[in-house]
Design an enzyme around this catalytic site. Sequence first.
Site, PDB file in Angstrom:
ATOM      1  N   HIS A  82     -43.631  56.386 104.458  1.00  9.61           N
ATOM      2  CA  HIS A  82     -44.516  55.444 103.896  1.00  9.61           C
ATOM      3  C   HIS A  82     -44.372  53.977 104.784  1.00  9.61           C
ATOM      4  CE1 HIS A  82     -45.547  56.887 100.070  1.00  9.61           C
ATOM      5  NE2 HIS A  82     -44.291  57.709 100.096  1.00  9.61           N
ATOM      6  N   GLU A 233     -42.043  62.896  90.564  1.00 13.12           N
ATOM      7  CA  GLU A 233     -40.896  62.085  90.558  1.00 13.12           C
ATOM      8  C   GLU A 233     -40.196  61.250  89.535  1.00 13.12           C
ATOM      9  OE1 GLU A 233     -39.897  58.801  94.326  1.00 13.12           O
ATOM     10  OE2 GLU A 233     -41.948  59.248  93.765  1.00 13.12           O
ATOM     11  N   ASN A 331     -39.471  56.376 101.915  1.00 12.86           N
ATOM     12  CA  ASN A 331     -39.585  54.902 102.247  1.00 12.86           C
ATOM     13  C   ASN A 331     -38.412  54.318 102.958  1.00 12.86           C
ATOM     14  OD1 ASN A 331     -40.697  55.771  99.558  1.00 12.86           O
ATOM     15  ND2 ASN A 331     -41.869  53.587  99.859  1.00 12.86           N
TER      16      ASN A 331
END
Length: 435
Positions: A82, A233, A331
Site C-alpha cells: 500500500h 481480514e 503496509n
Amino acid sequence: MLFDSNHYWLRNARVPASLLLGGSKWTPRKPPIDHLLTVDIEIQEGVIGTITAAGTFSSFSAPSIDLQNGMVWPCFVDMHTHLDKGHIWNRAPNPNGTFEGALTTVQKDSKQRWNEQDVYRRMEFGLKCSYAHGTQAIRTHLDSADKQGKISFEVFRQLQAEWHDRLILQAVSLVSLDYYLTPKGEKLADLVAEMGGILGGVAYTNPDLEQQIDRTFQLAKHRKLLLDFHVDENGDPESRCLHLIAEATIKHKYKGKVVCGHCCSLAVQPPEQAAATIALVKKAGIGIVSLPMCNLYLQDRQAARTPYWRGVTRIHELKKAGVPVAIASDNCRDPFYGFGDHDGLEVFNQAVRIAHLDRPYGDWPNVVTMTPAELMGLSQVGRIGGGLSADLVLFKARSFSELLSRSQHDRIVLRNGKQIETTLPDYAELDDLLY
C-alpha cells in the site's frame, strides 16, 4: 569493481534449489544442507550464462570472485503493498493499534492530506527503499474511492514511467465491493482499464456480498481485467468471503488470474470447513497472498490482553493442497502497520518465524520471489537461470540460520549484472510532510 565488468563469474554461491532453473543438471559434490546448492554462475552482458556445480571448472574464461559459500537469491517480488498509505505514522499514528483504529485514521488523513505531491513523495520514498533492498517488482493497492482514485492512479502512472528501468510496478484499485454497484464504481473500472491496472476491492460480510462479487467479476470480464481482493481480514469464523469468491470464479468461468490477500478467518474456522474452502480455492485457480507482519500486528488486538493467535492464514495447508501462496509486506509505517522498510528479506525472515516456514526450508524462499512473480504474470522474474537477467541479491550469510539472524545490511544487489547503490533514503526527506 568486478561487478562493473561485462563478463565475470560468481564462484561458490549457495542458491536455494527451488529458485534455480534446471537445477537437476547440477549434481552437488556434497549433500545439500537446507536445499542450498553450491554453484558457479557466469554473468555476461548483464545476463546469466553458464551455471555449474561449484568446482566443475579449475579455471575460468573471465575474472571471478569467490563468494565463499555466501547465499545468492534472485531479486524480491512484493506483490501486496500500500505505497499510497506509506510513511504517515508520524503524523497519523494508530490510536489503539486496532484495524478499526487504522481505518478511521487513514480515512481522516487521506481527506486532509492526500494530494498529488503528498502521495507522490511518499510512494517514491517506498520505491527507493524497495529498490535499495533488492526488490524488482511491486504490486500496490491504491485507495480509489471518489476523487482519490484519479489522484493516486495518475501519480502511480508517473512513477511507473520514471522507474520503468528499475522496478516493475502494478496497481490495483481498492474500494469496498459495494462501490462497484454504483455508477462511480463503473467509472473506476474504466479508469483501471485505461491505466492498465488490476481491479480490486475489499470483500466483507454483508447481505449483498454475492451481488457485489458478481458485479465485480462482470466489470472485470467486460474490460479484460485481472482481479485482486482483500478477503476475510479478521478473526471471525463466520467470515467466508474467500469461499464465495472461489465459487464466483468458477461460476463466471473467469479465465484471468484471481488473487486473494489476507484470508485470516480461514485459520479460525473448523478444520473441515477450512479444508472445503481450500479445495474450492484450488479448483478455482486462485492465488493467495499472506501478510504475516501486518496481520500479526492488527489481529486479536484488545486492550490489556495478550493476543493468542497469530493472524495469518493456513499457509501450510494451502500450499500442501497445491494453491500458490505468496507472502508480501503489506503496509509500511502507517496506521495499519507501524513498522517495516519495504525489505523482501525482512518479510521472509518474519514469515519464517511467525508461520514456521523452516525445518525444512524446502521451497519456502519461493514465497517472496518466484511464486508472486508467477501470480503477477512475470515469467522471467524471481528465479535464477541461464538466459535470465542477472538481477540478484548477494549475501555473506552461508546458511538460513546466518541469513535470518542478522540484518544483512551489507548485501550486494545486482541489476543487469551491475552493482547498484543500496544506501537507503533518509527519513528526513519526508519531514516537511509529517511534522
